[in-house]
Motif scaffolding. Structure first.
Motif, short mmCIF file in Angstrom:
data_model
loop_
_atom_site.label_atom_id
_atom_site.label_comp_id
_atom_site.label_asym_id
_atom_site.label_seq_id
_atom_site.Cartn_x
_atom_site.Cartn_y
_atom_site.Cartn_z
N GLU A 62 6.93 13.47 -20.99
CA GLU A 62 8.21 13.94 -20.47
C GLU A 62 9.27 12.85 -20.54
OE1 GLU A 62 8.66 17.02 -19.41
OE2 GLU A 62 6.61 17.78 -19.11
N GLY A 63 8.90 11.70 -21.10
CA GLY A 63 9.86 10.61 -21.21
C GLY A 63 10.02 9.79 -19.95
N PHE A 64 9.10 9.98 -18.99
CA PHE A 64 9.14 9.18 -17.76
C PHE A 64 8.41 7.87 -17.95
CE2 PHE A 64 9.32 13.61 -16.03
CZ PHE A 64 10.61 13.55 -15.56
N ARG A 65 8.64 6.94 -17.04
CA ARG A 65 7.97 5.64 -17.15
C ARG A 65 6.81 5.53 -16.18
NH1 ARG A 65 13.17 1.63 -18.03
NH2 ARG A 65 13.70 2.47 -20.08
N ILE A 66 5.88 4.71 -16.57
CA ILE A 66 4.70 4.51 -15.74
C ILE A 66 4.94 3.28 -14.88
CG2 ILE A 66 2.27 3.88 -15.78
CD1 ILE A 66 2.70 5.42 -18.75
N THR A 67 5.05 3.48 -13.58
CA THR A 67 5.37 2.37 -12.69
C THR A 67 4.23 2.12 -11.71
OG1 THR A 67 6.41 3.74 -11.00
CG2 THR A 67 7.82 2.99 -12.81
N GLN A 68 4.22 0.91 -11.17
CA GLN A 68 3.23 0.54 -10.15
C GLN A 68 3.31 1.52 -8.99
OE1 GLN A 68 0.96 -1.90 -10.58
NE2 GLN A 68 1.87 -1.89 -12.64
N GLN A 69 4.53 1.83 -8.57
CA GLN A 69 4.73 2.68 -7.39
C GLN A 69 4.11 4.05 -7.58
OE1 GLN A 69 6.95 0.78 -8.90
NE2 GLN A 69 8.30 -0.25 -7.45
N ARG A 70 4.32 4.62 -8.75
CA ARG A 70 3.76 5.96 -9.00
C ARG A 70 2.25 5.93 -8.97
NH1 ARG A 70 8.41 7.59 -13.53
NH2 ARG A 70 9.97 8.05 -11.94
N HIS A 71 1.69 4.88 -9.50
CA HIS A 71 0.23 4.74 -9.43
C HIS A 71 -0.26 4.64 -8.00
CE1 HIS A 71 -0.50 3.58 -13.83
NE2 HIS A 71 -1.25 4.61 -13.55
N LYS A 72 0.40 3.77 -7.23
CA LYS A 72 -0.03 3.54 -5.84
C LYS A 72 0.02 4.82 -5.02
CE LYS A 72 -0.44 -0.97 -6.27
NZ LYS A 72 -1.78 -1.56 -6.43
N ILE A 73 1.08 5.55 -5.18
CA ILE A 73 1.25 6.77 -4.38
C ILE A 73 0.17 7.79 -4.72
CG2 ILE A 73 2.76 8.76 -4.00
CD1 ILE A 73 5.13 6.77 -4.27
N LEU A 74 -0.08 7.96 -6.01
CA LEU A 74 -1.13 8.90 -6.40
C LEU A 74 -2.50 8.41 -5.92
CD1 LEU A 74 -1.65 11.56 -7.73
CD2 LEU A 74 -1.77 10.42 -9.95
N GLU A 75 -2.67 7.11 -5.91
CA GLU A 75 -3.91 6.51 -5.41
C GLU A 75 -4.16 6.90 -3.95
OE1 GLU A 75 -4.21 2.11 -5.53
OE2 GLU A 75 -4.55 2.41 -7.69
N VAL A 76 -3.11 6.82 -3.15
CA VAL A 76 -3.24 7.19 -1.73
C VAL A 76 -3.68 8.63 -1.59
CG1 VAL A 76 -1.97 7.57 0.42
CG2 VAL A 76 -1.60 5.48 -0.89
N LEU A 77 -3.08 9.49 -2.37
CA LEU A 77 -3.46 10.91 -2.30
C LEU A 77 -4.90 11.09 -2.76
CD1 LEU A 77 -1.49 13.17 -1.37
CD2 LEU A 77 -0.21 11.28 -2.33
N ASN A 78 -5.29 10.37 -3.79
CA ASN A 78 -6.67 10.44 -4.29
C ASN A 78 -7.67 9.99 -3.23
OD1 ASN A 78 -6.95 11.46 -6.95
ND2 ASN A 78 -5.89 9.65 -7.74
N ALA A 79 -7.26 8.96 -2.48
CA ALA A 79 -8.18 8.37 -1.50
C ALA A 79 -8.29 9.23 -0.24
CB ALA A 79 -7.70 6.98 -1.12
N ALA A 80 -7.35 10.14 -0.04
CA ALA A 80 -7.38 10.96 1.18
C ALA A 80 -8.62 11.84 1.22
CB ALA A 80 -6.12 11.82 1.24
N ALA A 81 -9.13 12.05 2.41
CA ALA A 81 -10.31 12.90 2.57
C ALA A 81 -9.96 14.35 2.26
CB ALA A 81 -10.82 12.79 4.01
N GLU A 82 -10.97 15.07 1.84
CA GLU A 82 -10.81 16.52 1.62
C GLU A 82 -10.27 17.17 2.89
OE1 GLU A 82 -12.22 18.41 -2.07
OE2 GLU A 82 -12.13 19.44 -0.13
N GLY A 83 -9.25 17.97 2.74
CA GLY A 83 -8.70 18.65 3.91
C GLY A 83 -7.59 17.88 4.60
N ASP A 84 -7.30 16.67 4.09
CA ASP A 84 -6.20 15.90 4.64
C ASP A 84 -4.88 16.37 4.05
OD1 ASP A 84 -7.46 14.26 6.39
OD2 ASP A 84 -6.82 12.39 5.44
N HIS A 85 -3.88 16.38 4.88
CA HIS A 85 -2.54 16.73 4.42
C HIS A 85 -1.62 15.61 4.83
CE1 HIS A 85 -4.57 20.72 5.10
NE2 HIS A 85 -4.39 20.68 3.80
N LEU A 86 -1.04 14.93 3.85
CA LEU A 86 -0.24 13.74 4.13
C LEU A 86 1.24 14.02 4.00
CD1 LEU A 86 -2.39 11.13 2.16
CD2 LEU A 86 -2.54 11.78 4.57
N SER A 87 1.99 13.51 4.96
CA SER A 87 3.45 13.58 4.89
C SER A 87 3.96 12.38 4.12
CB SER A 87 4.05 13.58 6.28
OG SER A 87 3.85 12.32 6.89
#
Ligand SMILES: [Mn+2]
Ligand SMILES: [Mn+2]
Ligand SMILES: [Zn+2]
Ligand SMILES: [Zn+2]
Lengths: 157, 157
Positions: free
Chosen positions: B28-53
């Motif tokens: 899509e022409g977007f850039r790969i940044t540290q921040q985007r990785h970190k944020i997705l990492e947090v979501l990945n690490a969340a337990a099943e059934g967790d909903h994060l704000s």
DNA sequence: AAACTTGTTGACAATGGTTTTCGCTATGGT
DNA sequence: ACCATAGCGAAAACCATTGTCAACAAGTTT
């Protein structure tokens, strides 16, 4: 609550009569005020498929010459939701919307365009019974089922 | 988008690998940044059934020593939703919640106690196909189906 | 590898829907 | 008519989210 409402001789499809409001308020120790009547009136007057925000309702009342504060709008909407007269919709927008909650009608559902925000309503009796089943299974008493489908509408594609 | 994701050899159940993010961003022409990785990492690490704000995510990153601004959290969450990696939940709360959107899993649904706010997840394949049918019928391309059931849980009764 | 282009970040201010505050008002009961 | 108090409303506060914009860094070109 909903049983009393449904069996009331004053209850009419698609709208809530003043008597219903009076009965519900009395039986909970609440007072019957002009403001509560006016707000429910606005919801009653809304066209089928309309979803009104707190500000929409406030503005409509101001337009028709009523003096009413925003606090009252918000307080009353919450009250009417608690009484089961209104449905509060969280359609992923920045604000909440309200519509009459009619226990005799099959609850309807919403198809929303994520691009333009247009909302289409549709009915499906199966949905509600799935929700009922799940509530029962988990020991919940059911209040409302909201099936919300997000997509991109024809014009926006 | 989801087709590409599903057929990707890097795709794994229940989490999103960095490669998937890279592929989606590049195409899509977007850039790969540290921040985007970190944020997705947090979501990945969340337990099943967790909903994060958004704030939950921001706080978790601050706690683990990352410096990141709130604007970036919000911008990135929107981006990840658009890319189909996240689901945004409007649970009638005052804020929005996010969870991984896994195209290979049957989308799950939520049973919420209107009193204490507790959330139970449940699955039902029939729901999604009802949503698909309705989207098709109205000429919408489907993005997400959210079936949310409100009630009062056992403890709160 | 350095220079370049431009998407991205983050501190901070601004926005906007909703809630709180609190002195005043009106409802319902005696 | 009087009283106790639930409810009202103007204004301020709240708070999640968005906008601004100069500095930064990812990816590309030389
Ligand atoms: Mn509706
Ligand atoms: Mn969930
Ligand atoms: Zn549209
Ligand atoms: Zn509960």
């Amino acid at each position: 609550m909903s049983l009393a409402t449904m069996s009331s001789p004053h209850f009419v499809f698609g709208s809530h009569h003043p008597e219903v409001l009076k009965t519900l308020l009395n039986q909970e120790g609440f007072r019957i005020t002009q403001q509560r009547h006016k707000i429910l009136e606005v919801l009653n007057a809304a066209a089928e498929g309309d979803h009104l925000s707190a500000e929409d309702i406030h503005q409509k009342l101001l337009d028709q010459g009523e003096k009413i504060g925003v606090s009252t709008i918000y307080r009353t909407l919450h009250l009417l939701v608690d009484l089961g007269l209104l449905r509060e919709l969280a359609l992923s927008e920045e604000r909440k919307f309200y519509e009459l909650s009619n226990p005799m009608t099959v609850a309807h559902h919403h198809l929303i365009c994520s691009h333009c925000g247009s909302v289409q309503e549709f009915e499906d009796a199966a949905i509600v019974s799935l929700g009922q089943d799940e509530a029962l299974r988990q020991g919940f008493s059911l209040l409302d089922c909201q099936f919300t489908v997000y997509g991109i509408c024809e014009q926006c594609s």
